[in-house]
Design an enzyme around this catalytic site. Sequence first.
Site, PDB file in Angstrom:
ATOM      1  N   THR A  44       0.825  -1.202   0.000  1.00  0.00           N
ATOM      2  CA  THR A  44       0.000   0.000   0.000  1.00  0.00           C
ATOM      3  C   THR A  44       0.860   1.253   0.000  1.00  0.00           C
ATOM      4  O   THR A  44       0.628   2.186  -0.785  1.00  0.00           O
ATOM      5  CB  THR A  44      -0.915   0.010   1.237  1.00  0.00           C
ATOM      6  OG1 THR A  44      -1.634  -1.218   1.293  1.00  0.00           O
ATOM      7  CG2 THR A  44      -1.883   1.159   1.187  1.00  0.00           C
ATOM      8  N   TYR A 107     -13.257  -5.225  -1.529  1.00  0.00           N
ATOM      9  CA  TYR A 107     -14.411  -4.778  -2.303  1.00  0.00           C
ATOM     10  C   TYR A 107     -15.470  -5.875  -2.445  1.00  0.00           C
ATOM     11  O   TYR A 107     -16.645  -5.637  -2.198  1.00  0.00           O
ATOM     12  CB  TYR A 107     -14.007  -4.250  -3.692  1.00  0.00           C
ATOM     13  CG  TYR A 107     -15.173  -3.653  -4.449  1.00  0.00           C
ATOM     14  CD1 TYR A 107     -15.653  -2.384  -4.131  1.00  0.00           C
ATOM     15  CD2 TYR A 107     -15.813  -4.367  -5.462  1.00  0.00           C
ATOM     16  CE1 TYR A 107     -16.734  -1.848  -4.800  1.00  0.00           C
ATOM     17  CE2 TYR A 107     -16.895  -3.843  -6.128  1.00  0.00           C
ATOM     18  CZ  TYR A 107     -17.363  -2.575  -5.804  1.00  0.00           C
ATOM     19  OH  TYR A 107     -18.440  -2.048  -6.461  1.00  0.00           O
ATOM     20  N   TYR A 133      -2.152 -10.621   5.141  1.00  0.00           N
ATOM     21  CA  TYR A 133      -2.211  -9.204   5.508  1.00  0.00           C
ATOM     22  C   TYR A 133      -3.653  -8.862   5.847  1.00  0.00           C
ATOM     23  O   TYR A 133      -4.487  -8.728   4.948  1.00  0.00           O
ATOM     24  CB  TYR A 133      -1.684  -8.356   4.353  1.00  0.00           C
ATOM     25  CG  TYR A 133      -1.661  -6.861   4.588  1.00  0.00           C
ATOM     26  CD1 TYR A 133      -1.789  -6.307   5.856  1.00  0.00           C
ATOM     27  CD2 TYR A 133      -1.482  -5.998   3.514  1.00  0.00           C
ATOM     28  CE1 TYR A 133      -1.752  -4.929   6.053  1.00  0.00           C
ATOM     29  CE2 TYR A 133      -1.435  -4.614   3.698  1.00  0.00           C
ATOM     30  CZ  TYR A 133      -1.581  -4.093   4.968  1.00  0.00           C
ATOM     31  OH  TYR A 133      -1.549  -2.735   5.155  1.00  0.00           O
ATOM     32  N   ARG A 138      -8.835  -1.045   5.192  1.00  0.00           N
ATOM     33  CA  ARG A 138      -8.724  -0.827   3.752  1.00  0.00           C
ATOM     34  C   ARG A 138      -9.512  -1.853   2.942  1.00  0.00           C
ATOM     35  O   ARG A 138     -10.081  -1.517   1.906  1.00  0.00           O
ATOM     36  CB  ARG A 138      -7.252  -0.867   3.321  1.00  0.00           C
ATOM     37  CG  ARG A 138      -6.454   0.354   3.748  1.00  0.00           C
ATOM     38  CD  ARG A 138      -5.058   0.325   3.164  1.00  0.00           C
ATOM     39  NE  ARG A 138      -4.290   1.507   3.532  1.00  0.00           N
ATOM     40  CZ  ARG A 138      -4.271   2.650   2.850  1.00  0.00           C
ATOM     41  NH1 ARG A 138      -5.005   2.758   1.763  1.00  0.00           N
ATOM     42  NH2 ARG A 138      -3.534   3.670   3.260  1.00  0.00           N
ATOM     43  N   LYS A 162       0.709 -10.104   8.721  1.00  0.00           N
ATOM     44  CA  LYS A 162       0.829  -8.681   9.057  1.00  0.00           C
ATOM     45  C   LYS A 162      -0.547  -8.273   9.569  1.00  0.00           C
ATOM     46  O   LYS A 162      -1.526  -8.248   8.812  1.00  0.00           O
ATOM     47  CB  LYS A 162       1.221  -7.857   7.842  1.00  0.00           C
ATOM     48  CG  LYS A 162       1.244  -6.358   8.115  1.00  0.00           C
ATOM     49  CD  LYS A 162       1.523  -5.555   6.839  1.00  0.00           C
ATOM     50  CE  LYS A 162       1.465  -4.054   7.131  1.00  0.00           C
ATOM     51  NZ  LYS A 162       1.681  -3.245   5.897  1.00  0.00           N
ATOM     52  N   ILE A 204       5.887  -4.599   9.957  1.00  0.00           N
ATOM     53  CA  ILE A 204       5.984  -4.104   8.584  1.00  0.00           C
ATOM     54  C   ILE A 204       5.571  -2.647   8.662  1.00  0.00           C
ATOM     55  O   ILE A 204       4.408  -2.321   8.862  1.00  0.00           O
ATOM     56  CB  ILE A 204       5.134  -4.930   7.618  1.00  0.00           C
ATOM     57  CG1 ILE A 204       5.687  -6.367   7.551  1.00  0.00           C
ATOM     58  CG2 ILE A 204       5.148  -4.298   6.221  1.00  0.00           C
ATOM     59  CD1 ILE A 204       4.949  -7.293   6.606  1.00  0.00           C
TER      60      ILE A 204
END
Length: 293
Positions: A44, A107, A133, A138, A162, A204
């Site tokens: 990202t 999404y 992740y 997000r 993560k 991270i």
Amino acid sequence: MFSGSIPALVTPFRANGAFDEQAFRVLIDWQIAEGSSALVPCGTTGEAATMPKDEHFRIVRVCVEQAAGRVPVIAGAGSNDTRVASENIRAAKEAGADAALMVPPYYNRPNQEGIFRHFEAVAGACDLPIVLYNVPGRTVTDMAVETIGRLADAFPQIVGIKDATGVLSRVSAQRAACGPEFVQLSGNDETALAFNATGGRGCISVSANVAPRLCAEFQAACLSGDYATALALQDRLFLLHTALFTDASPGPVKYALSRLKPDCPMHLRLPMTPTGDASRRAVDLALEYAGLL
């Protein structure tokens, strides 16, 4: 398999939007010299969402080539399309990455069974180690602890996570579900101290782009159990951790790097725009407080 301070690397872009390969190579050498223990290109913070596939994995290849085996490379490779994610993990392996960082489908909002089946297909497409992740802020999709445990049990190549949920109790819950050898890396710099104290192995990090040596020293102190030193470093870095999210990321972190390395091009690609005045003031104050300016 992974531990310590792992920068989620920014991608240097010129004013015309082109990838600046030489600046990226310089950035990688600096990160390794300052003590970063692994590198994450094309996540990202690296603005991977603006990259076509060929450019994305060219940047991964440049990172692998410049790292030259000195530290592992964990390539951002996720997609909300299972077929594309499967193609991406194969491309990450072909580019020489040591592992792939994979988000659950965003999404689409699949249920937990859909998340499991997505990663089942990705793991079946390639034997490259996978770091999950989980970033529901997000992706909207939150991977349940039970799903993470199920994946870790079913697919040995899923080696860690993560965790950017910000829910610190999940570290213990995920240890119970996945076992203590499952690598948990914080996705949030500001909570990394508490994350590590409950079983995390590193971060991270966005802040490591700007303060790689301090972040590496902080993580080393945590890993050695020297929490007094870790707390002192946390205090020194905390304003930076928060300032780098006072505007849409990676605007603030690229601004911070432009202050430290004026010759390094740190332009952004639309839809990201330069950080605003209030954020710049917060970043400047944080850099001064950390002793970086």
